[in-house]
Design a protein around this motif. Structure first.
Motif, PDB file in Angstrom:
ATOM      1  N   GLU A  59       0.988  -1.329  -0.171  1.00  0.00           N
ATOM      2  CA  GLU A  59       0.204   0.050   0.055  1.00  0.00           C
ATOM      3  C   GLU A  59       0.855   1.136  -0.080  1.00  0.00           C
ATOM      4  O   GLU A  59       0.615   2.177  -0.624  1.00  0.00           O
ATOM      5  N   GLU A  60       1.838   1.190   0.894  1.00  0.00           N
ATOM      6  CA  GLU A  60       2.750   2.474   0.969  1.00  0.00           C
ATOM      7  C   GLU A  60       3.517   2.890  -0.476  1.00  0.00           C
ATOM      8  O   GLU A  60       3.578   3.870  -0.791  1.00  0.00           O
TER       9      GLU A  60
ATOM     10  N   ASP B 112      -5.933   1.089  -7.260  1.00  0.00           N
ATOM     11  CA  ASP B 112      -6.018   0.390  -5.874  1.00  0.00           C
ATOM     12  C   ASP B 112      -4.566   0.517  -5.065  1.00  0.00           C
ATOM     13  O   ASP B 112      -3.743  -0.157  -5.917  1.00  0.00           O
ATOM     14  N   PRO B 113      -4.177   1.218  -4.268  1.00  0.00           N
ATOM     15  CA  PRO B 113      -2.832   1.300  -3.869  1.00  0.00           C
ATOM     16  C   PRO B 113      -1.958  -0.094  -3.521  1.00  0.00           C
ATOM     17  O   PRO B 113      -1.011  -0.139  -4.163  1.00  0.00           O
TER      18      PRO B 113
ATOM     19  N   GLY C 228       1.222  -1.185  -5.813  1.00  0.00           N
ATOM     20  CA  GLY C 228       2.423  -1.501  -5.088  1.00  0.00           C
ATOM     21  C   GLY C 228       2.731  -2.836  -5.141  1.00  0.00           C
ATOM     22  O   GLY C 228       4.031  -3.116  -5.480  1.00  0.00           O
ATOM     23  N   ALA C 229       2.016  -3.875  -5.297  1.00  0.00           N
ATOM     24  CA  ALA C 229       2.361  -5.210  -5.330  1.00  0.00           C
ATOM     25  C   ALA C 229       2.893  -5.472  -6.947  1.00  0.00           C
ATOM     26  O   ALA C 229       3.982  -6.081  -7.284  1.00  0.00           O
ATOM     27  N   THR C 230       2.277  -4.766  -7.976  1.00  0.00           N
ATOM     28  CA  THR C 230       2.703  -4.703  -9.137  1.00  0.00           C
ATOM     29  C   THR C 230       4.123  -4.177  -9.387  1.00  0.00           C
ATOM     30  O   THR C 230       5.005  -4.789  -9.949  1.00  0.00           O
ATOM     31  N   LEU C 231       4.134  -3.118  -9.059  1.00  0.00           N
ATOM     32  CA  LEU C 231       5.649  -2.464  -8.872  1.00  0.00           C
ATOM     33  C   LEU C 231       6.896  -3.200  -8.267  1.00  0.00           C
ATOM     34  O   LEU C 231       8.005  -3.439  -8.884  1.00  0.00           O
TER      35      LEU C 231
END
Ligand code: UTP
Length: 406
Positions: free
Chosen positions: A78-79, A242-243, A247-250
């Motif tokens: 999320e961050e 959706d953050p 974030g998970a993708t990045l």
């Protein structure tokens, strides 16, 4: 284009039936018809008889981040996602160019009222979902809305009328996708009226090409937009940008990612995210052999269990690399109203083809894709039909379950 030029062009493609009623038309109608003919993309007709592509390769299940995996690293993802959103690296692309024929409304699908005691359109509900992220991130991201010539005006006017639902109008950008002719089973392009060629949106696969053609490539570059989150208009629980997903993708290092839900049964009519010949692929429910769809792991779960919900995140850098690569064109057999024997017919049964490229085929070309599992009751409420499965009724139930007052 003159009548003679149109005739010559149509003779070349064996489509002179489009001029059958020319003598009966008013001067104004003749101009409309000639203009339609001058803009026709005849190349789609080359796909007749191909049934949308090649035979399936060797399938294997996708590796996915499960709901449990995600829960463990939620904060961290999320961050990372919020940081990217705040830095302006992420934008949303709403695919709203479809016709929504199954819903049976002539309005843009997003204008369908899903409210019960108050008016609430799909567009409004999706904007409400977007505001959840806006509040969390403390900023608005750019939203591109793909329409088609058929619903562009109504969509733009509706957003304006609603004051863009309180969103910054400078961050909402409309652009049009292309239309393709429809034709009979024997390949003759239909007339929708005696003076109008029958055209339909050419599928959601052209979303990036149309964005670039509308002049937005430079805009993305200048604004530092590195990721595009495309989403379908017909899921009222759609979580956009959706953050946690971002974030998970990045962190995954993949060139794209797709939100998936566990299929309810082997027969459920959703595409499955898996691998084909080692590459990420989405196999549509009608292409998946029944015995493979029914395979189960030792724990009883479906081996090919990850159904896609048309919510993907794409790297712009990679999209630019594959830009220009040809997407397969799928033939959709549909009931298409048309002129026959001088009168307008509205068939109850499929009579001819629409030509569509599909966003799912882009996933294949991206080379790597993170499957990101979400809870279906929280994020998947499709509105495809008026009643029954994936309908206004089922979507309303799910919205209420998620605390939305209807
Ligand atoms: P569907 O495949 O459900 O098609 O679209 P549709 O046109 O909305 O509905 P039917 O099949 O006529 O009933 C899935 C998503 O892709 C978009 C739709 O707007 C929806 O968000 N789409 C579809 C486009 O943007 N362009 C298209 O040409 C087709």
């Amino acid at each position: 284009m003159t009548y003679t030029q149109a005739k010559e062009l149509l003779e070349k493609y064996g489509q002179t039936q489009l001029l059958e009623y020319y003598d009966e038309l008013t001067p104004e109608e003749r101009n409309i018809l000639l203009s339609d003919i001058s803009k026709l993309d005849f190349s789609v007709l080359e796909n007749l008889g191909t049934h949308g592509g090649k035979p399936l390769g060797k399938l294997s299940p996708a590796d996915a981040l499960s709901v449990e995996d995600i829960a463990k690293r939620r904060k961290e993802y999320e961050e990372e996602g919020l940081k990217a959103i705040r830095e302006g690296k992420v934008a949303a692309v709403l695919l709203a160019g479809g016709q929504g024929t199954r819903l049976g409304s002539s309005l843009p699908k997003g204008m369908y009222n899903i409210g019960v005691t108050r008016p609430l359109t799909i567009f409004e509900q999706q904007m409400n979902n977007i505001f959840d992220v806006v509040k969390q991130a403390g900023c608005m991201f750019h939203i591109f809305i793909m329409t088609s010539a058929i619903n562009d005006r109504a969509t733009r006017e509706y957003f304006k009328e609603c004051n863009y639902f309180g969103y910054d109008p400078l961050k909402i950008h409309f652009y049009e996708q292309k239309l393709a002719p429809t034709c009979s089973k024997d390949g003759k392009i239909y007339l929708e009226e005696k003076h109008k060629v029958s055209l339909s949106p050419n599928g959601n696969g052209g979303w990036y090409a149309s964005l670039v053609e509308a002049g937005y490539a430079q805009f993305l570059h200048e604004n530092g937009i590195e990721w595009l989150n495309i989403y379908a208009v017909d899921n009222v629980l759609q979580r956009i940008c959706d953050p946690v997903f971002v974030g998970a993708t990045l962190k995954s290092g993949c060139a794209c990612s797709g939100k998936v839900v566990q299929k309810t049964s082997p027969e459920e009519r959703v595409g499955v995210l898996c691998k084909e010949d080692g590459l990420p692929a989405i196999v549509e429910y009608y292409e998946m052999p029944a015995d493979i769809a029914a395979l189960r792991d030792p724990d009883g779960k479906l081996t090919y269990r990850y159904g896609v919900i048309l919510n993907y995140l794409f790297s712009v850098e990679k999209l630019d690399k594959i830009y220009g690569d040809k997407l397969p064109c799928h033939l959709a057999l549909k009931a298409i109203p048309h002129i026959e024997g001088g009168v307008k017919v509205t068939p109850a049964q499929p009579c001819g083809y629409k030509f569509e490229t599909l966003a799912v085929d882009i996933v294949r070309m991206m080379g790597s894709c993170l499957a990101f599992e979400v809870e279906r009751e929280r994020e998947f409420a499709p509105v495809k039909n008026k009643t029954g499965v994936d309908s206004v009724e089922s979507a309303r139930r799910l919205l209420e379950l998620n605390g939305v007052k209807l």
